[in-house]
Write a protein that holds these residues in place. Structure first.
Motif, PDB file in Angstrom:
ATOM      1  N   LYS A  70     -12.443  62.141  27.773  1.00 52.73           N
ATOM      2  CA  LYS A  70     -11.307  61.250  27.532  1.00 52.73           C
ATOM      3  C   LYS A  70     -10.103  62.104  27.198  1.00 52.73           C
ATOM      4  N   GLY A  71      -8.927  61.596  27.554  1.00 44.83           N
ATOM      5  CA  GLY A  71      -7.737  62.347  27.210  1.00 44.83           C
ATOM      6  C   GLY A  71      -6.477  61.640  27.640  1.00 44.83           C
ATOM      7  N   ILE A  72      -5.421  62.455  27.753  1.00 47.01           N
ATOM      8  CA  ILE A  72      -4.103  61.917  28.092  1.00 47.01           C
ATOM      9  C   ILE A  72      -3.402  62.895  29.033  1.00 47.01           C
ATOM     10  N   LEU A  73      -2.702  62.328  30.010  1.00 46.60           N
ATOM     11  CA  LEU A  73      -1.907  63.133  30.931  1.00 46.60           C
ATOM     12  C   LEU A  73      -0.527  63.350  30.317  1.00 46.60           C
ATOM     13  N   CYS A  74       0.215  64.299  30.830  1.00 43.83           N
ATOM     14  CA  CYS A  74       1.517  64.637  30.267  1.00 43.83           C
ATOM     15  C   CYS A  74       2.541  63.513  30.371  1.00 43.83           C
ATOM     16  N   ASP A  75       2.268  62.502  31.184  1.00 51.44           N
ATOM     17  CA  ASP A  75       3.187  61.362  31.283  1.00 51.44           C
ATOM     18  C   ASP A  75       2.812  60.229  30.328  1.00 51.44           C
ATOM     19  N   GLY A  76       1.802  60.463  29.492  1.00 56.74           N
ATOM     20  CA  GLY A  76       1.377  59.455  28.523  1.00 56.74           C
ATOM     21  C   GLY A  76       0.263  58.547  29.010  1.00 56.74           C
ATOM     22  N   THR A  77      -0.185  58.704  30.240  1.00 54.07           N
ATOM     23  CA  THR A  77      -1.255  57.890  30.793  1.00 54.07           C
ATOM     24  C   THR A  77      -2.611  58.399  30.299  1.00 54.07           C
ATOM     25  N   GLY A  78      -3.466  57.484  29.884  1.00 57.09           N
ATOM     26  CA  GLY A  78      -4.820  57.855  29.483  1.00 57.09           C
ATOM     27  C   GLY A  78      -5.649  58.235  30.694  1.00 57.09           C
ATOM     28  N   VAL A  79      -6.668  59.047  30.449  1.00 53.98           N
ATOM     29  CA  VAL A  79      -7.586  59.438  31.509  1.00 53.98           C
ATOM     30  C   VAL A  79      -9.003  59.454  30.920  1.00 53.98           C
ATOM     31  N   GLY A 111      -4.853  50.562  31.732  1.00 54.41           N
ATOM     32  CA  GLY A 111      -3.977  51.412  32.538  1.00 54.41           C
ATOM     33  C   GLY A 111      -4.367  52.874  32.616  1.00 54.41           C
ATOM     34  N   ALA A 112      -5.520  53.246  32.058  1.00 62.32           N
ATOM     35  CA  ALA A 112      -5.957  54.647  32.133  1.00 62.32           C
ATOM     36  C   ALA A 112      -6.430  54.974  33.554  1.00 62.32           C
ATOM     37  N   ARG A 113      -6.342  56.244  33.905  1.00 63.94           N
ATOM     38  CA  ARG A 113      -6.900  56.736  35.163  1.00 63.94           C
ATOM     39  C   ARG A 113      -8.371  57.000  34.900  1.00 63.94           C
ATOM     40  N   CYS A 114      -9.242  56.316  35.610  1.00 59.57           N
ATOM     41  CA  CYS A 114     -10.686  56.433  35.378  1.00 59.57           C
ATOM     42  C   CYS A 114     -11.381  56.908  36.651  1.00 59.57           C
ATOM     43  N   GLY A 167      -3.392  66.326  42.831  1.00 58.63           N
ATOM     44  CA  GLY A 167      -3.038  65.133  43.579  1.00 58.63           C
ATOM     45  C   GLY A 167      -2.933  63.864  42.752  1.00 58.63           C
ATOM     46  N   VAL A 168      -3.262  63.921  41.470  1.00 63.26           N
ATOM     47  CA  VAL A 168      -3.116  62.736  40.621  1.00 63.26           C
ATOM     48  C   VAL A 168      -1.624  62.495  40.420  1.00 63.26           C
ATOM     49  N   GLU A 169      -1.190  61.285  40.680  1.00 66.93           N
ATOM     50  CA  GLU A 169       0.229  60.957  40.550  1.00 66.93           C
ATOM     51  C   GLU A 169       0.589  60.695  39.100  1.00 66.93           C
ATOM     52  N   LEU A 170       1.657  61.310  38.663  1.00 70.40           N
ATOM     53  CA  LEU A 170       2.169  61.108  37.311  1.00 70.40           C
ATOM     54  C   LEU A 170       3.355  60.153  37.371  1.00 70.40           C
ATOM     55  N   ARG A 171       3.525  59.371  36.319  1.00 70.15           N
ATOM     56  CA  ARG A 171       4.687  58.490  36.247  1.00 70.15           C
ATOM     57  C   ARG A 171       5.931  59.337  36.010  1.00 70.15           C
ATOM     58  N   ASP A 172       6.991  59.010  36.694  1.00 72.15           N
ATOM     59  CA  ASP A 172       8.268  59.677  36.508  1.00 72.15           C
ATOM     60  C   ASP A 172       9.161  58.712  35.736  1.00 72.15           C
ATOM     61  N   ASP A 174      12.216  58.755  34.888  1.00 71.93           N
ATOM     62  CA  ASP A 174      13.585  58.551  35.359  1.00 71.93           C
ATOM     63  C   ASP A 174      13.675  57.585  36.536  1.00 71.93           C
ATOM     64  N   THR A 175      12.710  57.662  37.450  1.00 76.85           N
ATOM     65  CA  THR A 175      12.834  56.876  38.677  1.00 76.85           C
ATOM     66  C   THR A 175      11.712  55.864  38.875  1.00 76.85           C
ATOM     67  N   GLU A 176      10.714  55.882  38.005  1.00 78.22           N
ATOM     68  CA  GLU A 176       9.540  55.034  38.145  1.00 78.22           C
ATOM     69  C   GLU A 176       8.717  55.375  39.381  1.00 78.22           C
ATOM     70  N   ARG A 177       9.066  56.452  40.070  1.00 79.09           N
ATOM     71  CA  ARG A 177       8.244  56.917  41.178  1.00 79.09           C
ATOM     72  C   ARG A 177       7.277  57.944  40.630  1.00 79.09           C
ATOM     73  N   GLY A 178       6.186  58.154  41.330  1.00 75.59           N
ATOM     74  CA  GLY A 178       5.202  59.128  40.885  1.00 75.59           C
ATOM     75  C   GLY A 178       5.574  60.531  41.289  1.00 75.59           C
ATOM     76  N   ALA A 179       5.110  61.482  40.542  1.00 72.33           N
ATOM     77  CA  ALA A 179       5.221  62.892  40.900  1.00 72.33           C
ATOM     78  C   ALA A 179       3.808  63.447  40.890  1.00 72.33           C
ATOM     79  N   ARG A 180       3.540  64.400  41.711  1.00 75.28           N
ATOM     80  CA  ARG A 180       2.190  64.967  41.768  1.00 75.28           C
ATOM     81  C   ARG A 180       2.067  66.116  40.775  1.00 75.28           C
ATOM     82  N   THR A 181       0.840  66.328  40.278  1.00 76.75           N
ATOM     83  CA  THR A 181       0.640  67.468  39.399  1.00 76.75           C
ATOM     84  C   THR A 181       0.853  68.734  40.206  1.00 76.75           C
ATOM     85  N   GLU A 182       1.471  69.693  39.624  1.00 77.58           N
ATOM     86  CA  GLU A 182       1.786  70.938  40.308  1.00 77.58           C
ATOM     87  C   GLU A 182       0.940  72.070  39.745  1.00 77.58           C
TER      88      GLU A 182
END
Length: 186
Positions: A70-79, A111-114, A167-172, A174-182
């Motif tokens: 269990k954890g959290i992504l840098c955009d605040g989304t649970g995983v 809303g977590a990524r599972c 390839g997991v999309e992160l919430r952006d 500023d634009t509400e569009r996703g950004a990919r993990t780099e």
């Protein structure tokens, strides 16, 4: 009398599953160093039955009740994800316990990524979205996934690290569009 062959297979399978979890934990540390996620291994509940005066503890591991990580992504989304290893060329939906299923459903509902992380023979690794896992019968006509059906969810490795979030999309924000993990910029 116990079947020695089955015991050997069981021991080997348990060791492979533990190795897979070590590799996943290493990947979690990799993403923490990158500042992309903080994901922890869920400790397995251990029931102590006795202690002696010399520091020896006897007990047993209780039945798994929660997914492995269990954890959290840098955009605040649970995983949240469960790790499953098999030496077969397919993975059965039934390897997820009722308690794990319930936890993954609850986290997904919030809303977590599972995911279910799958290892086939410690050679090929997959990140199956929870929504796909729980709809196997509907999607594939059976309650298991073959190596071919797992193919779209295959994970890459780099320098002995399984790229579990590639390839997991992160919430952006500023634009509400996703950004990919780099992770390719290492």
């Amino acid at each position: 009398m116990p079947d020695a062959r089955r015991q050997l297979i069981g021991r080997r399978s348990k060791a492979a599953g533990e190795a897979f979890e070590r590799w996943l934990s290493h990947a979690c540390e990799f993403y923490l160093r990158k500042g992309l996620a903080y994901i922890e291994k869920t400790p397995e509940p251990f029931h102590i039955t006795s202690k002696d005066g010399n520091g020896v503890v006897r007990g047993y591991y209780e039945k798994k009740g929660q997914p492995d990580y269990k954890g959290i992504l840098c955009d605040g989304t649970g995983v949240m994800f469960e790790a499953k290893h098999t030496d077969s060329d397919r993975i059965s939906q039934a390897v997820i316990t009722d308690a794990q299923w319930k936890s993954l459903d609850i986290y997904e509902g919030f809303g977590a990524r599972c995911y279910v992380m799958v290892s086939l023979g410690l050679r090929k690794f997959y990140r199956v979205p929870w929504d796909v896992w729980k709809r196997m019968k509907e999607l594939f006509g059976h309650r298991f996934m073959t190596e071919k059906e797992l193919e779209p969810y295959m994970l890459q490795e780099r320098q002995c690290t399984i790229l579990i979030l590639e390839g997991v999309e992160l919430r952006d924000e500023d634009t509400e569009r996703g950004a990919r993990t780099e992770t390719e910029q290492d």
